[in-house]
Design an enzyme around this catalytic site. Structure first.
Site, mmCIF file in Angstrom:
data_model
loop_
_atom_site.group_PDB
_atom_site.id
_atom_site.type_symbol
_atom_site.label_atom_id
_atom_site.label_comp_id
_atom_site.label_asym_id
_atom_site.label_seq_id
_atom_site.Cartn_x
_atom_site.Cartn_y
_atom_site.Cartn_z
ATOM 1 N N GLY A 118 0.830 -1.215 0.000
ATOM 2 C CA GLY A 118 0.000 0.000 0.000
ATOM 3 C C GLY A 118 0.858 1.256 0.000
ATOM 4 O O GLY A 118 1.883 1.311 0.682
ATOM 5 N N ASP A 167 0.302 1.402 8.425
ATOM 6 C CA ASP A 167 -0.276 0.568 9.492
ATOM 7 C C ASP A 167 0.620 0.507 10.730
ATOM 8 O O ASP A 167 0.154 0.148 11.810
ATOM 9 C CB ASP A 167 -0.517 -0.861 8.990
ATOM 10 C CG ASP A 167 -1.475 -0.913 7.802
ATOM 11 O OD1 ASP A 167 -2.122 0.120 7.527
ATOM 12 O OD2 ASP A 167 -1.565 -1.968 7.159
ATOM 13 N N MET A 184 -7.795 3.515 8.499
ATOM 14 C CA MET A 184 -7.132 2.288 8.009
ATOM 15 C C MET A 184 -6.185 1.711 9.069
ATOM 16 O O MET A 184 -5.989 2.293 10.124
ATOM 17 C CB MET A 184 -6.333 2.598 6.746
ATOM 18 C CG MET A 184 -7.146 2.642 5.475
ATOM 19 S SD MET A 184 -6.021 2.950 4.069
ATOM 20 C CE MET A 184 -7.108 2.605 2.701
ATOM 21 N N ARG A 240 -3.360 8.043 3.375
ATOM 22 C CA ARG A 240 -2.020 7.575 3.002
ATOM 23 C C ARG A 240 -1.421 8.357 1.830
ATOM 24 O O ARG A 240 -0.296 8.092 1.438
ATOM 25 C CB ARG A 240 -2.034 6.079 2.724
ATOM 26 C CG ARG A 240 -2.879 5.649 1.560
ATOM 27 C CD ARG A 240 -2.938 4.134 1.454
ATOM 28 N NE ARG A 240 -3.458 3.744 0.156
ATOM 29 C CZ ARG A 240 -3.793 2.529 -0.185
ATOM 30 N NH1 ARG A 240 -3.677 1.546 0.699
ATOM 31 N NH2 ARG A 240 -4.232 2.258 -1.373
#
Ligand code: F6P
Length: 405
Positions: free
Chosen positions: A11, A143, A187, A294
């Site tokens: 990601g 994350d 997220m 992000r």
């Protein structure tokens, strides 16, 4: 003389290009390195021999600085899981063929825990076939769930965005006299780091987020509704941060999984909005921060971007010192003054593992984050960059879409 290759995987984040810049700048300084190749779409580019010459793309210092503050992965990305080479060697043979054909002596893979699985498998395979290509992992993920490292590049910028947006939502939601609830979905997959980081607002005297739900704490709808009612008795506008990864009834998530078996998570905020509307009946909104958290580089953390460049540069030094199969990590020396050093760890210790939010960061009710956790988060969001602008819009460095797939 040798050439090197660098790729980005997993990601996107706001800082993954800064790590690429770190690899690039450090390699330019090194007389033993000739060409610097960028692999398109992560390891897929190496498999398909789809590489670009970064020296001919990044021509000026302005190009490099612009790339450093451009979000996402300039070289594209992938979620490609290498098979076990003992079961299927074909793809490994293709990788070796590209590396040999391009005279690549070191490969830098910027990615998260799944990408470190690639670093680990390739370093094992190269050792088995006695191929002297150094492979080094450069961490990244919003994350923040990589083991061993204190934190991951990209997390600080995402945390700064989440907290800032939550702050702005707080102002917006208090304008009317009627009571309301706003649920903000964040997220982070199975780890609550990013959701928990919204608690930094408490450090500037905000009571919001009034409730914070992370996957590391048990979640029940019954307790959730009780919590909402209780907070509504204290605040006109209740702000709730909820991680995309909390346990929800079957059917709320799509059930679609990626190549690593990770579920595509999204929709918990909307689901909880509907539950609140149905059960409590007040004005309620949900906000899914989605990819903005992000890729919103206009509010990147300077600390994050600078550290991301440094860790990329250290990766090059690590490979040149003869190391392989390693992942670069941060070790925090102190919170105040904030000091970190960059070290390396074994890729097999990081690959496919998840570092969860410590239980002691979560309050006993499992619905908020203790102030005790704030010194961990606060240094990571410090400082701002001055975005380069064009026509009032932040400029980005991008390679032509025909080069990317
Ligand atoms: O792993 C990073 C991450 O942004 C997670 O927080 C999120 O669940 C996932 O990627 C989303 O995946 P995709 O990039 O496929 O949208």
């Amino acid at each position: 003389m040798m050439n090197i290759a660098v790729a980005q995987s997993g990601g996107p984040t706001c800082a993954i290009n800064a790590s690429l810049v770190g690899v690039f700048r450090e390699s330019l300084k090194e007389p033993s390195i000739d060409a610097i190749f960028g692999s398109i779409n992560g390891i897929e580019g190496i498999i398909e021999n789809h590489l670009v010459d970064l020296k001919s793309m990044l021509l000026t210092n302005e190009d490099i600085e612009l790339l450093k503050q451009t979000p996402s992965t300039v070289l594209g990305s992938c979620r490609y899981k290498l098979p076990d080479w003992r079961e299927n060697e074909d793809v490994y043979k293709k990788i070796v063929s590209t590396l040999k054909q391009r005279n690549i002596g070191a490969f830098f893979y910027i990615g998260g825990n799944d990408s470190m699985d690639t670093v680990n498998k390739l370093s094992e395979y190269f050792a088995t076939i006695d191929l002297d290509v150094k492979i080094i992992g450069i961490p990244k993920t919003i994350d923040n769930d990589l083991c061993i490292t204190d934190h991951t590049p990209g997390f600080g910028s995402a945390a700064k965005y989440v907290a800032t947006t939550m702050h702005e939502i707080t102002r917006d939601s208090t304008v009317y006299s009627m009571p309301s609830v706003t649920v903000v979905e964040v997220m982070g997959r199975n780890a609550g780091w990013l959701t928990a980081s919204s608690a930094v607002l408490h450090a500037i005297g905000e009571t919001a987020p009034h409730l914070i739900y992370v996957p590391e704490a048990d979640f029940s709808l019954e307790n959730f509704l009780k919590d909402i009612r209780q907070e509504m008795s204290k605040h006109k506008a209740v702000i709730v941060a909820v991680s995309e990864g909390i346990e929800v009834p079957e059917g709320v998530q799509s059930g679609v999984v990626d190549n690593f078996g990770h579920k595509y998570l999204s929709g918990i905020g909307k689901y909880l909005e509907d539950v609140i509307r149905h059960e409590i009946g007040c004005k309620v909104r949900s906000v899914e921060l989605n990819v903005m958290q992000r890729c919103s580089s206009h509010l990147a953390s300077k600390t994050d971007i600078e550290e991301s460049e440094s860790i990329g540069a250290e990766g090059v030094k690590c490979a040149l010192s003869g190391q392989s199969g390693k992942v670069m990590v941060f070790r925090r020396i102190s919170d105040m003054p904030y000091t970190v050093v960059i070290e390396h760890a074994e890729a097999y210790e990081i690959a496919n593992n998840e570092k969860k939010l410590p239980k002691e960061y979560i309050n006993s009710a499992g619905n908020n984050i203790r102030n005790f956790a704030l010194p961990y988060f606060l240094p990571l969001i410090q400082g701002e960059l001055s975005p380069m602008m064009s026509q009032g819009i932040p400029k980005h460095f991008a390679i032509h879409e025909s080069v990317l797939k």
